[in-house]
Write an enzyme that holds these catalytic residues in place. Sequence first.
Site, mmCIF file in Angstrom:
data_model
loop_
_atom_site.group_PDB
_atom_site.id
_atom_site.type_symbol
_atom_site.label_atom_id
_atom_site.label_comp_id
_atom_site.label_asym_id
_atom_site.label_seq_id
_atom_site.Cartn_x
_atom_site.Cartn_y
_atom_site.Cartn_z
ATOM 1 N N ASP A 204 0.801 -1.222 0.000
ATOM 2 C CA ASP A 204 0.000 0.000 0.000
ATOM 3 C C ASP A 204 0.834 1.273 0.000
ATOM 4 O OD1 ASP A 204 0.647 -0.922 2.628
ATOM 5 O OD2 ASP A 204 -0.791 0.456 3.514
ATOM 6 N N HIS B 111 7.776 -1.039 13.168
ATOM 7 C CA HIS B 111 6.565 -1.499 12.489
ATOM 8 C C HIS B 111 6.666 -3.021 12.415
ATOM 9 C CE1 HIS B 111 3.137 -1.606 9.912
ATOM 10 N NE2 HIS B 111 3.791 -1.765 8.770
ATOM 11 N N ASP C 36 4.410 3.675 8.587
ATOM 12 C CA ASP C 36 3.625 2.933 9.566
ATOM 13 C C ASP C 36 4.477 2.659 10.801
ATOM 14 O OD1 ASP C 36 1.948 2.939 7.437
ATOM 15 O OD2 ASP C 36 1.742 0.762 7.270
#
Length: 409
Positions: A89, A211, A281
């Site tokens: 993503d 992450h 993230d």
Amino acid sequence: MSTITAVNITILGSASAQPSSTRNHSSLALRLDGDVWLFDCGEATQHQIQKSSVKMGKIQKIFITHTHGEPLPITHMHEILKKFATLGDHIFGLLPVLAGRLNGAGGMIEGIDDPRAQAPPEDYQPLEIYGPLGTRAYVRHGLTYTHTLLGAPYVVHELRLPTDPQNGDYTELAPHAYERPGRNIAQASDGLWHDIYKDKLVAVSAAPILHSVPCVGYVVNELPVPGKIDPKKYIPELKRTKAPMSVMGRLQQGESVTLSDGTVLHGPPRKPGRKIVILGDTYDPSPIASISEDACVLIHEATNAHLPGIDPNTKVSDTYEIVEERARSRGHSTPQMAGAFAKRIRARKLVLNHFSARYPGDDDVDENARRIMDRIRELAEGTFGGDVVCARDLMSFDVGPRKDGDLMR
């Protein structure tokens, strides 16, 4: 140009793993006067650019925070697809943007003369891409196996961790015809990647953030800018010079000027420039804290939130502690976690980003969406105490110069 006049951030995508009808995959554009730098490049970023005021032809640099997938040596296309099949993503839109930005095209019929089938002249300035291990291989394989021809060069610089191979391209595939040799940038002893890019006006540093896979946060620092000048202070001395406006111009830049009679005039001391922190993230960005202090803007993910009575998808059995633990287990943050980090680094403004697909992005027109996003903003404000904004696709805002008192020290 001695200073950056306009700094603007445009959110191109604010979704997390899955896009929704109101949120695209992750990407944002940072505009520094005429140049555009992209941070992450999720699926359909090229389409989002076309909807925005960002100009494709102005893109000069692309910074990728993470790729997802296991760090296995890539030698064949099926391996690269396996590596990135888990979730892309933040990178699946990179190849279309490269082709669009660099005048890409499909393979040509043999015998047809097309300059894009040849390497470009050496004096062409390449588009620069920065990212973790695997970024170079992903781009090289994607362009090669789609037979994409480009009209201008690119280069990929990789930020290598101590556990990564420090040399090589991480693939046996030969470089693309329009690929220039990139740097493999090793971490410094303090765990940071200092000044991975620097010119006379701005510098970029980076750090690993925690992450579920290796991930990077970036800090864009405008170098110190001229301080406020009081022209009246210099009038008596300037009257004795042959070119007062020239002298004043140098003083305004913070320089010291020696007059013909030996008098030395000192311009005002330079002051810190703008600082923008853009995180990928993360459930804990602590490794980047030391270079993020006093940020003008912090972009921080807030994937999951506990919204009883507001979000109908909230489970009755959930508590905030359960939601936070669930977010952490997946490598993500809640609004409260983002707010706490913003407070820790004394950020001036916090922009929440990377929302779960369950949180709508049309809060500017839908009342239910507004209630949900207002509550997410309030949760972050509760731990931050400062200015919080929830990102919305195609939202655009300027980052003004620092003012006296901006720094909280």
